[in-house]
Design an enzyme around this catalytic site. Structure first.
Site, mmCIF file in Angstrom:
data_model
loop_
_atom_site.group_PDB
_atom_site.id
_atom_site.type_symbol
_atom_site.label_atom_id
_atom_site.label_comp_id
_atom_site.label_asym_id
_atom_site.label_seq_id
_atom_site.Cartn_x
_atom_site.Cartn_y
_atom_site.Cartn_z
ATOM 1 N N ASP A 133 44.140 83.702 -8.168
ATOM 2 C CA ASP A 133 45.666 83.534 -7.799
ATOM 3 C C ASP A 133 45.909 84.529 -6.773
ATOM 4 O OD1 ASP A 133 48.303 83.657 -8.138
ATOM 5 O OD2 ASP A 133 48.335 83.896 -10.205
ATOM 6 N N ASN A 191 53.278 78.002 -11.103
ATOM 7 C CA ASN A 191 53.632 77.024 -10.165
ATOM 8 C C ASN A 191 54.613 77.370 -8.963
ATOM 9 O OD1 ASN A 191 55.653 74.062 -10.640
ATOM 10 N ND2 ASN A 191 53.709 74.223 -9.429
ATOM 11 N N CYS A 204 48.942 75.915 -12.338
ATOM 12 C CA CYS A 204 48.450 77.210 -12.529
ATOM 13 C C CYS A 204 49.540 78.058 -13.324
ATOM 14 C CB CYS A 204 48.617 77.346 -10.985
ATOM 15 S SG CYS A 204 50.135 77.781 -9.886
ATOM 16 N N CYS A 214 52.269 79.266 -6.358
ATOM 17 C CA CYS A 214 51.291 79.654 -5.392
ATOM 18 C C CYS A 214 50.309 78.468 -5.527
ATOM 19 C CB CYS A 214 50.529 80.715 -5.679
ATOM 20 S SG CYS A 214 51.410 82.286 -5.209
ATOM 21 N N ARG A 215 49.384 78.171 -6.106
ATOM 22 C CA ARG A 215 48.140 77.498 -6.225
ATOM 23 C C ARG A 215 48.244 75.855 -6.521
ATOM 24 N NH1 ARG A 215 44.540 80.632 -10.569
ATOM 25 N NH2 ARG A 215 46.873 80.770 -11.263
ATOM 26 N N SER A 216 49.273 75.756 -7.710
ATOM 27 C CA SER A 216 49.321 74.289 -8.054
ATOM 28 C C SER A 216 50.329 73.570 -6.959
ATOM 29 C CB SER A 216 49.842 74.119 -9.443
ATOM 30 O OG SER A 216 51.000 74.794 -9.675
#
Length: 156
Positions: free
Chosen positions: A125, A11, A8, A13-15
């Protein structure tokens, strides 16, 4: 060893959420000895930081650990080291393809590419809108479908 990298922007939040959820799913089916995973960001703003508190809060409610996860920036060598490089959105996908250059990029995809009936192509995001619940649901479904794809692709 089958290696999966989630990518993401920062690095945090999402990934890292995808890495933790995917690890949990891989462990639950007894494939930890065959599948390894990591996460990285296209940007370098948060290198060395733990996942965002929104990510850790939602994962801890689900009893999913983020222990050992620290933000890092994706590097070109990662495109050789990881068989599956999975971006969270089109912007990150574009940066990964640009980084790959003339290198075959068949292993680079978006997480939502694996969810064939999704109305979404990108995982939004939550850093900007705080909607970690929606992101958790999307990432969980994406990780389930990715694991199914890998198991079918590799016959495991």
């Amino acid at each position: 060893m089958i290696r999966v990298l989630f990518v993401c922007l920062g690095n945090i939040c999402r990934s890292p959420m995808a890495e933790a959820i995917f690890r949990s799913k891989v462990e639950s089916v007894g494939l930890s000895d065959q599948i390894d995973m990591d996460s990285a960001g296209t940007g370098d703003w948060h290198v060395g930081e733990p996942p965002h508190e929104g990510t850790t809060e939602i994962l801890s409610k689900q009893k999913i650990s983020t222990n050992g996860i620290r933000a890092r920036q994706v590097k070109k060598v990662d495109l050789d080291r990881f068989e599956y490089v999975v971006a969270m959105d089109a912007a990150n996908l574009g940066e990964l393809h640009e980084m790959a250059g003339m290198q075959p990029a068949s292993s680079i995809s978006r997480l939502m590419d694996y969810v064939t009936d999704s109305e979404f192509e990108d995982v939004p995001d939550p850093y900007f809108d705080g909607n970690f619940e929606q992101v958790y649901e999307m990432v969980t479904e994406g990780c389930e479908k990715l694991l199914e794809h890998i198991r079918e692709d590799k016959g495991i």
